[in-house]
Write a protein that holds these residues in place. Structure first.
Motif, PDB file in Angstrom:
ATOM      1  N   MET A  55      11.229  -7.153   3.662  1.00 40.68           N
ATOM      2  CA  MET A  55      10.329  -6.063   3.274  1.00 40.68           C
ATOM      3  C   MET A  55       9.920  -6.213   1.811  1.00 40.68           C
ATOM      4  O   MET A  55       8.753  -6.067   1.460  1.00 40.68           O
ATOM      5  N   TYR A  56      10.905  -6.515   0.971  1.00 44.30           N
ATOM      6  CA  TYR A  56      10.631  -6.703  -0.452  1.00 44.30           C
ATOM      7  C   TYR A  56       9.642  -7.847  -0.663  1.00 44.30           C
ATOM      8  O   TYR A  56       8.647  -7.701  -1.366  1.00 44.30           O
ATOM      9  N   LEU A  57       9.925  -8.983  -0.023  1.00 43.98           N
ATOM     10  CA  LEU A  57       9.059 -10.146  -0.181  1.00 43.98           C
ATOM     11  C   LEU A  57       7.656  -9.879   0.365  1.00 43.98           C
ATOM     12  O   LEU A  57       6.666 -10.331  -0.217  1.00 43.98           O
ATOM     13  N   SER A  58       7.567  -9.142   1.453  1.00 41.14           N
ATOM     14  CA  SER A  58       6.255  -8.821   2.021  1.00 41.14           C
ATOM     15  C   SER A  58       5.425  -7.991   1.052  1.00 41.14           C
ATOM     16  O   SER A  58       4.229  -8.215   0.904  1.00 41.14           O
ATOM     17  N   ARG A  59       6.062  -7.046   0.399  1.00 40.30           N
ATOM     18  CA  ARG A  59       5.320  -6.218  -0.564  1.00 40.30           C
ATOM     19  C   ARG A  59       4.964  -6.989  -1.828  1.00 40.30           C
ATOM     20  O   ARG A  59       3.918  -6.775  -2.413  1.00 40.30           O
TER      21      ARG A  59
ATOM     22  N   ILE B 214       2.845  -3.806   6.956  1.00 38.92           N
ATOM     23  CA  ILE B 214       4.194  -4.365   6.829  1.00 38.92           C
ATOM     24  C   ILE B 214       5.154  -3.608   7.748  1.00 38.92           C
ATOM     25  O   ILE B 214       5.965  -4.210   8.452  1.00 38.92           O
ATOM     26  N   ALA B 215       5.030  -2.298   7.760  1.00 37.12           N
ATOM     27  CA  ALA B 215       5.886  -1.473   8.613  1.00 37.12           C
ATOM     28  C   ALA B 215       5.700  -1.826  10.087  1.00 37.12           C
ATOM     29  O   ALA B 215       6.677  -1.920  10.840  1.00 37.12           O
ATOM     30  N   GLU B 216       4.473  -2.044  10.480  1.00 39.30           N
ATOM     31  CA  GLU B 216       4.201  -2.413  11.869  1.00 39.30           C
ATOM     32  C   GLU B 216       4.858  -3.749  12.214  1.00 39.30           C
ATOM     33  O   GLU B 216       5.441  -3.908  13.285  1.00 39.30           O
ATOM     34  N   THR B 217       4.784  -4.683  11.291  1.00 39.09           N
ATOM     35  CA  THR B 217       5.395  -5.995  11.504  1.00 39.09           C
ATOM     36  C   THR B 217       6.905  -5.888  11.697  1.00 39.09           C
ATOM     37  O   THR B 217       7.480  -6.543  12.565  1.00 39.09           O
ATOM     38  N   PHE B 218       7.545  -5.050  10.881  1.00 39.99           N
ATOM     39  CA  PHE B 218       8.993  -4.880  10.961  1.00 39.99           C
ATOM     40  C   PHE B 218       9.399  -3.814  11.973  1.00 39.99           C
ATOM     41  O   PHE B 218      10.589  -3.542  12.141  1.00 39.99           O
ATOM     42  N   GLN B 219       8.423  -3.212  12.618  1.00 37.61           N
ATOM     43  CA  GLN B 219       8.649  -2.131  13.577  1.00 37.61           C
ATOM     44  C   GLN B 219       9.467  -1.001  12.956  1.00 37.61           C
ATOM     45  O   GLN B 219      10.463  -0.533  13.510  1.00 37.61           O
ATOM     46  N   ARG B 220       9.011  -0.589  11.779  1.00 32.91           N
ATOM     47  CA  ARG B 220       9.645   0.487  11.026  1.00 32.91           C
ATOM     48  C   ARG B 220       8.568   1.453  10.540  1.00 32.91           C
ATOM     49  O   ARG B 220       7.387   1.154  10.550  1.00 32.91           O
TER      50      ARG B 220
END
Length: 75
Positions: free
Chosen positions: A4-8, A18-24
């Motif tokens: 998550m950190y790296l994605s942001r 990003i949330a959709e990708t991590f399903q969060r």
């Protein structure tokens, strides 16, 4: 949380993407990013590892332990 950190930090995707990708939920991404930032201040080895992932840079001449077996790979 590192993902998550790296994605942001390394993409221009929105929190929602990003949330959709991590399903969060997007707030989980904010929390994960914040947590990793805090941990990087406490654990220098984590900061070195993330710096290595983002920039490929070795700080203080030390390769983070998790990446040592791969340091000499030519892949």
């Amino acid at each position: 949380m590192v993902g998550m950190y790296l994605s942001r930090e390394t993409t221009k995707h929105t929190l929602y993407e990003i949330a959709e990708t991590f399903q969060r939920h997007h707030t989980a991404i904010i929390h994960g990013h914040s947590t990793i930032e805090s941990y990087m201040e406490i654990y220098p080895e984590l900061a070195r590892s993330i710096n290595y992932l983002v920039n490929g840079e070795i700080s203080n001449g030390l390769i983070p332990p998790a990446f040592m077996p791969y340091a000499n790979c030519n892949n």
